[in-house]
Design a protein around this motif. Sequence first.
Motif, PDB file in Angstrom:
ATOM      1  N   PRO A 135       0.826  -1.219   0.000  1.00  0.00           N
ATOM      2  CA  PRO A 135       0.000   0.000   0.000  1.00  0.00           C
ATOM      3  C   PRO A 135       0.856   1.263   0.000  1.00  0.00           C
ATOM      4  CG  PRO A 135      -0.792  -1.580   1.623  1.00  0.00           C
ATOM      5  CD  PRO A 135       0.528  -2.102   1.131  1.00  0.00           C
ATOM      6  N   PHE A 136       0.504   2.206  -0.884  1.00  0.00           N
ATOM      7  CA  PHE A 136       1.230   3.472  -0.988  1.00  0.00           C
ATOM      8  C   PHE A 136       0.304   4.595  -0.535  1.00  0.00           C
ATOM      9  CE2 PHE A 136       4.538   6.187  -2.540  1.00  0.00           C
ATOM     10  CZ  PHE A 136       3.909   7.337  -2.983  1.00  0.00           C
ATOM     11  N   HIS A 137       0.793   5.415   0.367  1.00  0.00           N
ATOM     12  CA  HIS A 137      -0.022   6.500   0.922  1.00  0.00           C
ATOM     13  C   HIS A 137       0.633   7.830   0.567  1.00  0.00           C
ATOM     14  CE1 HIS A 137      -2.004   3.371   3.373  1.00  0.00           C
ATOM     15  NE2 HIS A 137      -0.768   2.876   3.505  1.00  0.00           N
ATOM     16  N   HIS A 138       0.026   8.560  -0.382  1.00  0.00           N
ATOM     17  CA  HIS A 138       0.552   9.869  -0.768  1.00  0.00           C
ATOM     18  C   HIS A 138      -0.001  10.908   0.204  1.00  0.00           C
ATOM     19  CE1 HIS A 138       0.440  13.555  -3.604  1.00  0.00           C
ATOM     20  NE2 HIS A 138       1.574  13.524  -2.915  1.00  0.00           N
ATOM     21  N   LEU A 139       0.875  11.413   1.091  1.00  0.00           N
ATOM     22  CA  LEU A 139       0.455  12.381   2.125  1.00  0.00           C
ATOM     23  C   LEU A 139       1.263  13.659   1.955  1.00  0.00           C
ATOM     24  CD1 LEU A 139       0.270  10.012   5.245  1.00  0.00           C
ATOM     25  CD2 LEU A 139      -1.539  10.567   3.611  1.00  0.00           C
ATOM     26  N   PRO A 140       0.829  14.547   1.018  1.00  0.00           N
ATOM     27  CA  PRO A 140       1.569  15.804   0.854  1.00  0.00           C
ATOM     28  C   PRO A 140       1.515  16.621   2.139  1.00  0.00           C
ATOM     29  CG  PRO A 140      -0.503  15.831  -0.379  1.00  0.00           C
ATOM     30  CD  PRO A 140      -0.333  14.449   0.141  1.00  0.00           C
ATOM     31  N   PRO A 147       0.309  19.277  11.085  1.00  0.00           N
ATOM     32  CA  PRO A 147      -0.389  18.527  12.146  1.00  0.00           C
ATOM     33  C   PRO A 147      -1.352  17.472  11.594  1.00  0.00           C
ATOM     34  CG  PRO A 147      -0.366  20.876  12.637  1.00  0.00           C
ATOM     35  CD  PRO A 147       0.126  20.733  11.227  1.00  0.00           C
ATOM     36  N   GLN A 148      -2.148  17.830  10.597  1.00  0.00           N
ATOM     37  CA  GLN A 148      -3.108  16.863  10.039  1.00  0.00           C
ATOM     38  C   GLN A 148      -2.367  15.718   9.341  1.00  0.00           C
ATOM     39  OE1 GLN A 148      -3.068  20.087   9.856  1.00  0.00           O
ATOM     40  NE2 GLN A 148      -5.088  21.012   9.439  1.00  0.00           N
ATOM     41  N   GLN A 149      -1.305  16.077   8.587  1.00  0.00           N
ATOM     42  CA  GLN A 149      -0.564  15.038   7.843  1.00  0.00           C
ATOM     43  C   GLN A 149       0.091  14.061   8.817  1.00  0.00           C
ATOM     44  OE1 GLN A 149       3.038  14.681   7.516  1.00  0.00           O
ATOM     45  NE2 GLN A 149       3.340  13.811   5.466  1.00  0.00           N
ATOM     46  N   LEU A 154       0.267   8.815  12.057  1.00  0.00           N
ATOM     47  CA  LEU A 154       0.003   8.112  13.326  1.00  0.00           C
ATOM     48  C   LEU A 154      -1.170   7.149  13.198  1.00  0.00           C
ATOM     49  CD1 LEU A 154       0.489  10.692  16.210  1.00  0.00           C
ATOM     50  CD2 LEU A 154       1.607   8.466  15.951  1.00  0.00           C
ATOM     51  N   ASP A 155      -2.213   7.572  12.464  1.00  0.00           N
ATOM     52  CA  ASP A 155      -3.369   6.684  12.264  1.00  0.00           C
ATOM     53  C   ASP A 155      -2.945   5.408  11.537  1.00  0.00           C
ATOM     54  OD1 ASP A 155      -5.749   9.423  11.616  1.00  0.00           O
ATOM     55  OD2 ASP A 155      -4.874   8.616  13.477  1.00  0.00           O
ATOM     56  N   LEU A 174       9.957  16.070  11.535  1.00  0.00           N
ATOM     57  CA  LEU A 174       8.809  15.624  12.327  1.00  0.00           C
ATOM     58  C   LEU A 174       8.664  16.513  13.560  1.00  0.00           C
ATOM     59  CD1 LEU A 174       9.301  11.738  12.262  1.00  0.00           C
ATOM     60  CD2 LEU A 174       8.298  13.243  10.518  1.00  0.00           C
ATOM     61  N   SER A 175       7.432  16.751  13.946  1.00  0.00           N
ATOM     62  CA  SER A 175       7.165  17.614  15.097  1.00  0.00           C
ATOM     63  C   SER A 175       7.601  16.950  16.406  1.00  0.00           C
ATOM     64  CB  SER A 175       5.655  17.890  15.196  1.00  0.00           C
ATOM     65  OG  SER A 175       4.995  16.671  15.550  1.00  0.00           O
TER      66      SER A 175
END
Length: 282
Positions: A135-140, A147-149, A154-155, A174-175
């Motif tokens: 599975p590939f997750h594109h999270l710009p 914060p949302q990304q 984390l989810d 990373l925060s």
Amino acid sequence: MNDYILTLSCPDRTGIVHNVSGWLLGLDGNIIDAQQFGDLETERFFLRVHFMLPSAMSVEALEHSFAPVAQRFGMQARIYDAQRKSRLLLLVSRQGHCLNDLLFRAHSGQLPVAIAGIVSNHTDYARMAAAYRIPFHHLPVTPETRPQQEQQILDLVEKENVDLVVLARYMQILSDDLCRKLTGRAINIHHSFLPSFKGARPYHQAHARGVKIIGATAHYVTADLDEGPIIEQDIERVDHSMSPQDLTQVGSDVESLVLARAVRWHVEHRILLNGQRTVVFK
Ligand SMILES: Nc1nc2c(c(=O)[nH]1)N[C@@H](CN(C=O)c1ccc(C(=O)N[C@@H](CCC(=O)O)C(=O)O)cc1)CN2
């Protein structure tokens, strides 16, 4: 095979190994491999024991059985099923050499891990992920959407029961909150021989400085950029004729090897934290 790994650290004193081996004897356990280290500076003791049992026991039952010894010596102790494959989440940006290396090692069985997914803030490696059926997750991400990304990351960690997050040339900082939640279970590959040349462009810094050796560093991720406990480092000789691009090429092979070693030692439970440093039982 009913084999398990016990790792522990505690204030150093006499009787630790005697009590651990006594506990194993009580289970009719057989030691396959044992390594220990006493840090005279911190007066802490570190131990890793790979052992077999005549019949299977759950990790929970083993940890319950070991608890009295752990409490008596003030140990931080964990027991792992040596046959369980750790689940990895790989994070990447535009440079794919470390990702490619880890995917092949996992696919070919060289690395005893399961890749739960790949996350990227770009789409460059979506096809590579598809080729490996991962599975590939594109999270710009932007500074505004971080914060949302990061919550999406984390989810995924929770949903996919991820044991280790690997920053395989993921070029976003990373925060503090995410680093805290991933303490001891996120490894980054930095493309320099730390503490030299921190930051996003170490090969250009190295070229400008005129170094004759470059390297790579795998470390646990902390809020302090490039300051996390070092797991593994390696180097390669370079010379005056090499451009920043040449250094990047030479360095990429070192990065892939160093990261693969660090991931292997982590999933084989060979790394114990000793303050801001690591003890690695190779
Ligand atoms: N909290 C941490 N986050 C990350 C670490 C870390 O040690 N602690 N390591 C980095 C990886 N890295 C060097 O190894 C690194 C990555 C990115 C940057 C940087 O300055 N990024 C800029 C954006 C750059 C870009 O978009 O290309 C930024 O985030 O503003 C420095 C070092 C991974 N994360």
